[in-house]
Design an enzyme around this catalytic site. Sequence first.
Site, mmCIF file in Angstrom:
data_model
loop_
_atom_site.group_PDB
_atom_site.id
_atom_site.type_symbol
_atom_site.label_atom_id
_atom_site.label_comp_id
_atom_site.label_asym_id
_atom_site.label_seq_id
_atom_site.Cartn_x
_atom_site.Cartn_y
_atom_site.Cartn_z
ATOM 1 C CG HIS A 1 -1.859 -1.102 1.333
ATOM 2 N ND1 HIS A 1 -1.735 -2.132 2.238
ATOM 3 C CD2 HIS A 1 -2.986 -1.383 0.621
ATOM 4 C CE1 HIS A 1 -2.741 -2.976 2.099
ATOM 5 N NE2 HIS A 1 -3.502 -2.560 1.118
ATOM 6 C CD GLN B 1 -0.551 -6.717 -12.602
ATOM 7 O OE1 GLN B 1 -1.191 -5.727 -12.948
ATOM 8 N NE2 GLN B 1 -0.772 -7.921 -13.108
ATOM 9 C CG LEU C 1 4.755 -7.039 0.764
ATOM 10 C CD1 LEU C 1 4.966 -5.620 1.283
ATOM 11 C CD2 LEU C 1 5.268 -8.025 1.793
#
Length: 291
Positions: A39, A150, A186
């Site tokens: 993020h 993505q 992640l």
Amino acid sequence: MRPVVVSTIAATRQHVTHARHRGLSIGLVPTMGALHAGHARLIRDARAETDYVVVSIFVNPTQFGPHEDLDRYPRTPERDVQLCAQEGVDLIFHPEVAEMYPPGFQTYVEVTELQRGLCGASRPGHFRGVATVVTKLLNIVQPDVAYFGQKDAQQARLVQQLVADLNIPVRIRVCPIVREADGLALSSRNQYLSPTQRRQAVVLSRALQAAATHVEAGERDAAALRRILAEHLRQAPDLRLDYAEVVDADTLQPVTTLRGRTLIALAAWLGTTRLIDNVIVEAEPGPRPAA
Ligand code: PAF
């Protein structure tokens, strides 16, 4: 500086309108919180490309199936605000469910073809919830640019399609996957993994890397690539495969022979945790057969 945190649509609109009147461009990073370095990457891109950065934090119930992890989805509001402060976010929109879905709510958005395959096949209704909440967030904030990762390749493609189909005036930026040192993509869900599962989770990115290397070396047969993926995934004894697919990166339809931009995508369970990962490869057309 600590970002302003608001929980209502009206307050969000007020702050964004004020920024617009100051001539600032608006970037939106939609999230479900439990923010991590993936993020942070989206926020950094938003910070670099727009003047006023809004992060929405909303664990959207309509994108969770009845037996999925809505209740246990990690919620870390204080840490999220800290990360947003470090990354220079201007505004956090953190609504309650009733603010987004008041009684009587009954309008949903569906991207009928792109929602079908891949994760859509095993998570019925998931992308309807995503498309609906993203449309609402885009209408609430009206950003110039919105940022998606993505890692959720199908989601990113579906959002591009919905803004084109519904003429929503926003630019969609899809930012690269951020990985741990060993390659694991992640995800807020990685924290569900036990140490043993975490060790095994690395096979997802290794399998994709191996498939991508074969494409670079000239492999164009999707079945051969699926075999390579399966071989690698077998090395994790506790992993249950949901899908290993080779699809056109634009239509998300399965291909038999690779041509152009191709998405190789995986979803798998480790215990009760569902992980996804993917890679996009460019398959140059092979030499033309002699006339
Ligand atoms: O990717 C996510 O975190 C969510 O699907 C999104 C885009 C914030 C919609 O709830």
